[in-house]
Design a protein around this motif. Structure first.
Motif, PDB file in Angstrom:
ATOM      1  N   UNK A  30      72.534  -6.375   3.957  1.00  0.00           N
ATOM      2  CA  UNK A  30      72.749  -5.809   2.418  1.00  0.00           C
ATOM      3  C   UNK A  30      71.235  -6.042   1.920  1.00  0.00           C
ATOM      4  N   UNK A  31      70.366  -7.088   2.117  1.00  0.00           N
ATOM      5  CA  UNK A  31      69.120  -7.289   1.659  1.00  0.00           C
ATOM      6  C   UNK A  31      68.137  -5.869   2.041  1.00  0.00           C
ATOM      7  N   UNK A  32      68.217  -5.577   3.474  1.00  0.00           N
ATOM      8  CA  UNK A  32      67.321  -4.826   3.944  1.00  0.00           C
ATOM      9  C   UNK A  32      67.637  -3.371   3.776  1.00  0.00           C
ATOM     10  N   UNK A  33      69.020  -3.074   3.255  1.00  0.00           N
ATOM     11  CA  UNK A  33      69.451  -1.858   3.031  1.00  0.00           C
ATOM     12  C   UNK A  33      69.692  -1.458   1.453  1.00  0.00           C
ATOM     13  N   UNK A  34      69.165  -2.413   0.664  1.00  0.00           N
ATOM     14  CA  UNK A  34      69.073  -2.294  -0.726  1.00  0.00           C
ATOM     15  C   UNK A  34      70.280  -2.437  -1.314  1.00  0.00           C
ATOM     16  N   UNK A  35      71.154  -3.321  -0.737  1.00  0.00           N
ATOM     17  CA  UNK A  35      72.575  -3.443  -1.548  1.00  0.00           C
ATOM     18  C   UNK A  35      72.251  -4.303  -2.835  1.00  0.00           C
ATOM     19  N   UNK A  36      72.573  -3.565  -3.849  1.00  0.00           N
ATOM     20  CA  UNK A  36      72.500  -4.369  -5.119  1.00  0.00           C
ATOM     21  C   UNK A  36      73.706  -5.338  -5.417  1.00  0.00           C
ATOM     22  N   UNK A  37      73.413  -6.536  -5.974  1.00  0.00           N
ATOM     23  CA  UNK A  37      74.360  -7.226  -6.263  1.00  0.00           C
ATOM     24  C   UNK A  37      74.759  -7.277  -7.629  1.00  0.00           C
ATOM     25  N   UNK A  38      76.215  -7.147  -7.722  1.00  0.00           N
ATOM     26  CA  UNK A  38      76.741  -7.072  -9.091  1.00  0.00           C
ATOM     27  C   UNK A  38      76.390  -8.223 -10.065  1.00  0.00           C
ATOM     28  N   UNK A  39      75.782  -8.065 -11.370  1.00  0.00           N
ATOM     29  CA  UNK A  39      75.497  -9.184 -12.295  1.00  0.00           C
ATOM     30  C   UNK A  39      76.558  -9.878 -12.336  1.00  0.00           C
ATOM     31  N   UNK A  40      77.528  -9.572 -12.324  1.00  0.00           N
ATOM     32  CA  UNK A  40      78.816 -10.428 -12.818  1.00  0.00           C
ATOM     33  C   UNK A  40      78.984 -11.625 -11.808  1.00  0.00           C
ATOM     34  N   UNK A  41      78.786 -11.206 -10.549  1.00  0.00           N
ATOM     35  CA  UNK A  41      78.739 -12.229  -9.309  1.00  0.00           C
ATOM     36  C   UNK A  41      77.587 -13.216  -9.292  1.00  0.00           C
ATOM     37  N   UNK A  42      76.857 -13.327 -10.366  1.00  0.00           N
ATOM     38  CA  UNK A  42      75.531 -14.134 -10.343  1.00  0.00           C
ATOM     39  C   UNK A  42      76.198 -15.396 -10.154  1.00  0.00           C
ATOM     40  N   UNK A  43      75.329 -16.436  -9.131  1.00  0.00           N
ATOM     41  CA  UNK A  43      75.881 -17.859  -8.953  1.00  0.00           C
ATOM     42  C   UNK A  43      74.632 -18.659  -9.276  1.00  0.00           C
ATOM     43  N   UNK A  44      74.849 -19.857  -9.915  1.00  0.00           N
ATOM     44  CA  UNK A  44      73.825 -20.642 -10.307  1.00  0.00           C
ATOM     45  C   UNK A  44      73.907 -21.885  -9.126  1.00  0.00           C
ATOM     46  N   UNK A  45      72.629 -21.730  -8.277  1.00  0.00           N
ATOM     47  CA  UNK A  45      72.551 -22.679  -7.249  1.00  0.00           C
ATOM     48  C   UNK A  45      71.918 -24.076  -7.587  1.00  0.00           C
ATOM     49  N   UNK A  46      72.862 -25.153  -7.525  1.00  0.00           N
ATOM     50  CA  UNK A  46      72.566 -26.510  -7.723  1.00  0.00           C
ATOM     51  C   UNK A  46      72.741 -27.350  -6.492  1.00  0.00           C
ATOM     52  N   UNK A  47      71.478 -27.674  -6.204  1.00  0.00           N
ATOM     53  CA  UNK A  47      71.397 -28.672  -4.969  1.00  0.00           C
ATOM     54  C   UNK A  47      70.434 -29.703  -5.321  1.00  0.00           C
ATOM     55  N   UNK A  48      70.774 -30.949  -5.133  1.00  0.00           N
ATOM     56  CA  UNK A  48      69.958 -32.335  -5.349  1.00  0.00           C
ATOM     57  C   UNK A  48      68.902 -32.450  -4.240  1.00  0.00           C
ATOM     58  N   UNK A  49      67.486 -32.599  -4.849  1.00  0.00           N
ATOM     59  CA  UNK A  49      66.677 -32.765  -4.161  1.00  0.00           C
ATOM     60  C   UNK A  49      66.429 -34.317  -3.696  1.00  0.00           C
ATOM     61  N   UNK A  50      65.891 -34.654  -2.245  1.00  0.00           N
ATOM     62  CA  UNK A  50      65.684 -35.920  -1.830  1.00  0.00           C
ATOM     63  C   UNK A  50      64.319 -36.227  -1.695  1.00  0.00           C
ATOM     64  N   UNK A  51      63.855 -37.223  -1.650  1.00  0.00           N
ATOM     65  CA  UNK A  51      62.627 -37.516  -1.306  1.00  0.00           C
ATOM     66  C   UNK A  51      62.296 -38.142   0.277  1.00  0.00           C
ATOM     67  N   UNK A  52      61.225 -37.692   0.829  1.00  0.00           N
ATOM     68  CA  UNK A  52      61.208 -37.945   2.425  1.00  0.00           C
ATOM     69  C   UNK A  52      60.691 -39.485   2.126  1.00  0.00           C
ATOM     70  N   UNK A  53      61.001 -39.925   3.718  1.00  0.00           N
ATOM     71  CA  UNK A  53      60.323 -41.338   3.659  1.00  0.00           C
ATOM     72  C   UNK A  53      59.062 -41.507   3.559  1.00  0.00           C
ATOM     73  N   UNK A  54      58.285 -40.250   4.451  1.00  0.00           N
ATOM     74  CA  UNK A  54      56.700 -40.286   4.351  1.00  0.00           C
ATOM     75  C   UNK A  54      56.298 -39.291   3.718  1.00  0.00           C
ATOM     76  N   UNK A  55      56.093 -39.135   2.576  1.00  0.00           N
ATOM     77  CA  UNK A  55      55.562 -37.752   1.985  1.00  0.00           C
ATOM     78  C   UNK A  55      54.598 -36.974   2.622  1.00  0.00           C
TER      79      UNK A  55
END
Length: 560
Positions: A507-532
């Motif tokens: 869909x991305x390579x063929x230019x398929x536009x996503x309907x704005x009504x389907x917008x999704x808010x992505x929420x993922x909690x970040x973690x801290x690596x043991x050795x930054x």
């Protein structure tokens, strides 16, 4: 008897001796009389036991009187016997003899009665033993008859089962033969009808046999599959236009097509692909998919897995692959032109896909961060992906448990092995603070009291990372099955997620536009690596990049 009594000795002696001799003579007389009367005992009238006891007592008393009277000597005893009334041969002697005969007769009768009782008891014992033996034989025979009857019933049941199986096999063979014959007849009638319309009208009464199936409505799918169906409605239902859908069906035709059988027609390729894509796009349960397409629930589930496997095996090598040198050079140029960071070929991000609590290794899939944030127990698996400048995935790592932090998922991925093999030379990926700083991974500064240069660098890195975040947000918005716990088993879920990533790239390579009504808010909690920080060279390179961004005017100024 007289000669016997006359032969009795009559020797004299003292008073005591005379008495003793008389008593011995009485006992001898009784014994001889008992011998003489034994034969005649049966003819005499028997006495009762009481009479016999009384007679014996009388005789004993008489003997005792004679003993007391014998003290006068043998002469006195002899005189009394001679002078007494009747003497020895008198009436007293006859009475005594009769009494003794009655006693003996009674004793013989008692002995005969005892013998008869013993014989009766023995006969009763024999009859009882015979009765017991007869009962035992009867029970044994009854048990044998019951066992024989049970064996016969079992044999009959086995024969009836074998006959039923044989009958079913014959009926199945007959049905198959009839179906073949009906098919041949139908083909012959069709040919005859095309050759002669009059014959076709005469053979219209024959119908081809087919397997019974539940009648389900396919009106919705027939309407969607119609060329007159509006393009916008089709795009809203399948998250892509009709041309993209047709391209996918054409590419998967040879992998998912099935042949018709004698009993039913195969499901068309377009319907198979439509079942899978609509299920991934809407995330609706299988029972609703079944109603939409007029198929069984298990059939829909099977079609989803088959089409996803075909997408992964056929389309993934074409639409999801690591960039070669030429493509990597193009990616570097695009990222540097847009964001000013050199050497970047992709942005990296890790998201979590919710799942139902598995039956094994539950603790490994427990997502503590999501549980604490949502106040609801959460289980998940990870999906790590690298996104190019066009928003398409170039690498994915699917299926590690949700309890693993992002740096551990990275270490276990094929991407880390590719970098260890030297394939990331002069190239790097941009990630968030949950990844460690390495020679090929560029991450923002995480310590306190940042300088202006470090602030500017962090803003550029966040803009680069936003490319991956937005791509994952469109992925979950386009394929709603990733937003909630799915019905797919854990072992089949990586195939489904891989198919979603491939369809996202298409869909991305063929230019398929996503309907704005389907917008999704992505929420993922970040973690801290043991050795930054895991590389001092990478730390110096990051400082140089930050310095160049600020002093060349490529860094933002929102932090001022």
């Amino acid at each position: 008897m007289r000669s016997t009594s006359g032969a009795r000795p009559s020797s004299g002696g003292g008073g005591g001796g005379g008495g003793g001799g008389g008593e011995d003579d009485d006992y001898a007389f009784y014994y001889s009389f008992f011998q003489d009367a034994a034969a005649a005992g049966a003819a005499a009238s028997p006495l009762s036991l009481d009479d016999a006891v009384a007679a014996a007592a009388a005789m004993t008393n008489g003997g005792r009187k004679r003993k007391r009277g014998g003290g006068d000597g043998a002469d006195g005893a002899a005189a009394s016997r001679k002078d007494g009334p009747g003497g020895v041969d008198g009436e007293g002697g006859n009475g005594r003899k009769r009494s003794i005969a009655k006693i003996l007769t009674s004793l013989a009768a008692l002995e005969a009665e005892e013998h008869s009782d013993r014989a009766g008891a023995a006969d009763a014992s024999r009859r009882e033993l015979a009765l017991l033996e007869s009962n035992a034989d009867h029970k044994s025979q009854a048990m044998m008859d019951y066992y024989t009857k049970m064996e016969g019933s079992f044999d009959a049941a086995a024969e009836s089962d074998a006959a039923a199986r044989s009958k079913r096999s014959r009926l199945a063979a007959s049905a198959a033969t009839a179906a073949v014959v009906a098919t041949e007849e139908g083909a012959a009638e069709t040919a005859a009808a095309s050759a002669s319309p009059s014959r076709a009208s005469g053979g219209a009464g024959h119908h081809q046999r087919r397997l019974w199936v539940k009648d389900r409505s396919k009106a919705w799918w027939d309407r969607c599959n119609s060329p007159d169906y509006p393009e916008e409605e089709f795009r809203r239902a399948f998250r892509m236009g009709r041309e993209t859908f047709d391209m996918i069906c054409e590419a998967l035709g040879s992998a998912v097509a099935k042949e018709d059988t004698m009993l039913r027609a195969a499901i068309p390729v377009r319907q198979r692909v439509a079942v899978c894509i609509w299920r991934l796009a809407t995330g609706e349960p299988l029972r609703l998919v079944s109603k939409r397409f007029g198929l069984g629930i298990s059939t829909c589930h099977k079609l989803v897995l088959e089409v996803c496997a075909a997408i992964k095996s056929v389309l993934m090598p074409r639409f999801l692959q690591w960039p070669d040198e030429a493509t990597a050079a193009v990616f570097k140029e695009k990222f540097q032109t847009t964001y000013g960071v050199p050497g970047v070929i992709g942005a990296m991000y890790t998201t979590h896909i919710p799942i139902i609590a598995p039956k094994i290794s539950v603790a490994a899939y427990f997502n503590r961060r999501h549980t604490e944030r949502n106040q609801k127990t959460s289980y998940s698996i990870t999906l790590q992906g690298v996104v190019g400048p066009d928003g398409a995935f170039t690498d994915v790592c699917i299926g590690w448990p949700g309890s693993m932090p992002d740096d551990q998922v990275l270490e276990k991925s094929m991407l880390h092995q590719r970098a260890a093999a030297g394939m990331m030379h002069n190239a790097c990926l941009v990630g968030g603070a949950s990844y460690p700083l390495m020679d090929w991974v560029l991450v923002p500064y995480t310590h306190q009291n940042l300088t202006w240069t470090q602030h500017a660098f962090n803003e550029k890195v966040d803009e680069l990372r936003r490319v991956a975040v937005d791509a994952f947000a469109r992925l979950k918005a386009r394929w709603a099955c990733l937003q909630k716990r799915t019905e797919v088993k854990l072992q089949d879920l990586p195939v489904v997620l891989g198919a979603c990533c491939v369809l996202h790239n298409i869909c991305e390579t063929r230019g398929e536009v996503l309907d704005p009504e389907l917008r999704y808010e992505l929420v993922d909690d970040e973690t801290s690596p043991e050795i930054p920080v895991r590389s001092e060279a990478a730390k110096r390179a990051r400082d140089n990049i930050a310095h160049n961004l600020l002093h060349r005017g490529l860094a933002g100024t929102t932090f001022f």
